[in-house]
Design a protein around this motif. Structure first.
Motif, short mmCIF file in Angstrom:
data_model
loop_
_atom_site.label_atom_id
_atom_site.label_comp_id
_atom_site.label_asym_id
_atom_site.label_seq_id
_atom_site.Cartn_x
_atom_site.Cartn_y
_atom_site.Cartn_z
N GLN A 28 43.01 -33.42 -17.18
CA GLN A 28 43.82 -34.60 -16.84
C GLN A 28 43.78 -34.92 -15.35
N TYR A 29 43.71 -33.90 -14.52
CA TYR A 29 43.77 -34.13 -13.06
C TYR A 29 42.41 -34.42 -12.43
N SER A 32 38.96 -36.26 -15.98
CA SER A 32 39.17 -37.63 -16.47
C SER A 32 38.70 -38.68 -15.46
N PHE A 33 38.36 -38.25 -14.24
CA PHE A 33 37.83 -39.18 -13.23
C PHE A 33 36.32 -39.03 -13.07
N GLY A 37 36.01 -36.91 -9.83
CA GLY A 37 36.84 -35.72 -9.99
C GLY A 37 36.31 -34.56 -9.17
N ASP A 177 42.86 -39.61 -20.81
CA ASP A 177 44.04 -39.95 -20.00
C ASP A 177 44.05 -39.11 -18.72
N SER A 178 44.50 -39.74 -17.64
CA SER A 178 44.56 -39.07 -16.35
C SER A 178 46.01 -38.82 -15.93
N TRP A 183 41.86 -40.98 -8.32
CA TRP A 183 41.41 -39.59 -8.20
C TRP A 183 42.03 -38.89 -6.99
N SER A 186 45.65 -38.11 -7.74
CA SER A 186 45.66 -37.04 -8.74
C SER A 186 45.42 -35.68 -8.09
N HIS A 234 36.48 -27.53 -13.25
CA HIS A 234 36.25 -28.96 -13.51
C HIS A 234 34.82 -29.19 -13.99
N SER A 321 51.22 -33.91 -19.85
CA SER A 321 51.07 -35.28 -19.34
C SER A 321 52.36 -35.80 -18.72
#
Length: 354
Positions: A28-29, A32-33, A37, A177-178, A183, A186, A234, A321
């Motif tokens: 999510q952090y 998702s980017f 990311g 979902d982020s 980014w 996040s 990641h 989330s």
């Protein structure tokens, strides 16, 4: 050098816990980017190194025995009270997330009903909180090096076996979902979350080191180590996002895809980490209000765990989330204070040993 390594390792052990190991928060952090990311994870590594250094240095300079003393010193009583309430809220929230996570682990890996895991861990937490918490947590904390080795193994396996490029996985990653809308936000939110979760223990640990320079370097390398683990975790999830992106526990899914035996071992390690985190959260939450092992303390912890058990039915992914970004934003108050603290160090006189 030895003490620096010990402090750095301890800091990594505090920050790298069950949420990180599940892979859901990394998904999510950061994942998702997509490719951005990776940049976010690098930014997080730099901030982690700085924050780790400041926390350890503060703890050493003030020879702190509890976080409240240091927080009040660097922020004043009014803001200190707000941060204290935030830390209390985080303890309960993370405890709830851990209960939900236990159900997801047993369901995903062994096909057991979600309630099996949540009931089991709720009972274990209540029993442990009423007996010898420290001994259990210390034993399970010994699994942290094994967890880190597992994360590195999954990374190396994924890099050597992936047959597609990160560019081709970009669309799939971006569809998830982020935790935040950008980014960079996040990445900062993630560091803030981790700092709020680990600040209390880090400050106390820094207080055990008389040499401020050693404490500072230990915190720096510890923070850098956390950042590096975030980057490789990641990349691991990014490489497998098509297969595990929809799972509650992406990292567990990757391990299970290698073999059932590896998946089972990772599930056991992950469950133990979740258990350790849940015990720590609920025990610390209870001690904030009552003396440990007293009847009021035991009743309070029991009620808190029951509330956590009921709340866990919202689901692990949904709770992560909701709670994690919220805690991250709340924790930014502490982050800002820590960033400006070095410029005010002359205000804090180092305690002299008795």
């Amino acid at each position: 050098m030895k003490n620096i390594f010990i402090i750095a390792s301890a800091f990594i052990g505090i920050i790298v816990g069950a949420g990180f190991a599940s892979g859901q928060e990394i998904l999510q952090y950061f994942t998702s980017f997509g490719k951005m990311g990776i940049v976010g994870a690098i930014v997080a590594a730099v901030i982690f190194a700085y924050i780790g250094m400041i926390l350890m240095r503060l703890g050493s300079r003030l020879q702190s025995e509890n976080h409240q003393e240091v927080i009040n010193k660097i922020s004043g009583r009014f803001l200190g009270k707000i941060i204290d309430y935030i830390l209390i809220f985080v303890l309960l929230g993370i405890g709830i997330v851990m209960i939900a996570g236990s159900g997801s682990i047993l369901n995903q890996q062994f096909g057991l009903p979600t309630m099996t895991g949540t009931i089991l861990i709720s009972i274990l937490v209540i029993i442990t909180a009423m007996t010898n918490v420290d001994r259990v947590v210390k034993v399970i904390a010994g699994l942290t090096p094994l967890l880190i080795l597992s994360v590195i193994f999954l990374f190396l396996y994924s890099m050597f076996t992936m047959d597609v490029s990160f560019s081709s996985l970009e669309g799939t990653a971006l569809s998830h979902d982020s935790a935040a809308g950008h980014w960079l936000i996040s990445a900062i939110n993630y560091v803030s979350l981790a700092t709020v979760m680990g600040a209390s223990m880090t400050l106390v640990m820094g207080g055990d080191e008389k040499n401020e320079k050693i404490a500072s370097w230990g915190g720096f390398f510890g923070g850098l180590g956390v950042g590096i683990l975030v980057i490789i975790n990641h990349l691991t999830i990014f490489a497998n996002v098509e297969a595990v992106g929809s799972l509650d526990m992406p990292a567990l899914g990757i391990a299970a895809n290698i073999s059932n035996m590896i998946g089972g071992l990772y599930a056991i390690i992950l469950f133990a980490m979740v258990y350790s985190s849940a015990v720590s959260m609920f025990f610390s939450f209870g001690t904030r209000f009552f003396e440990p092992k007293t009847p009021k303390f035991k009743m309070f912890v029991t009620i808190s765990v029951v509330v956590g058990f009921i709340t866990s039915f919202f689901g692990f992914t949904e709770l992560v989330s909701f709670f994690y970004p919220l805690f991250g934003y709340l924790g930014m108050i502490l982050i800002v204070i820590l960033i400006i603290t070095p410029f005010r160090f002359q205000l804090f006189k180092k305690k002299q040993p008795n």
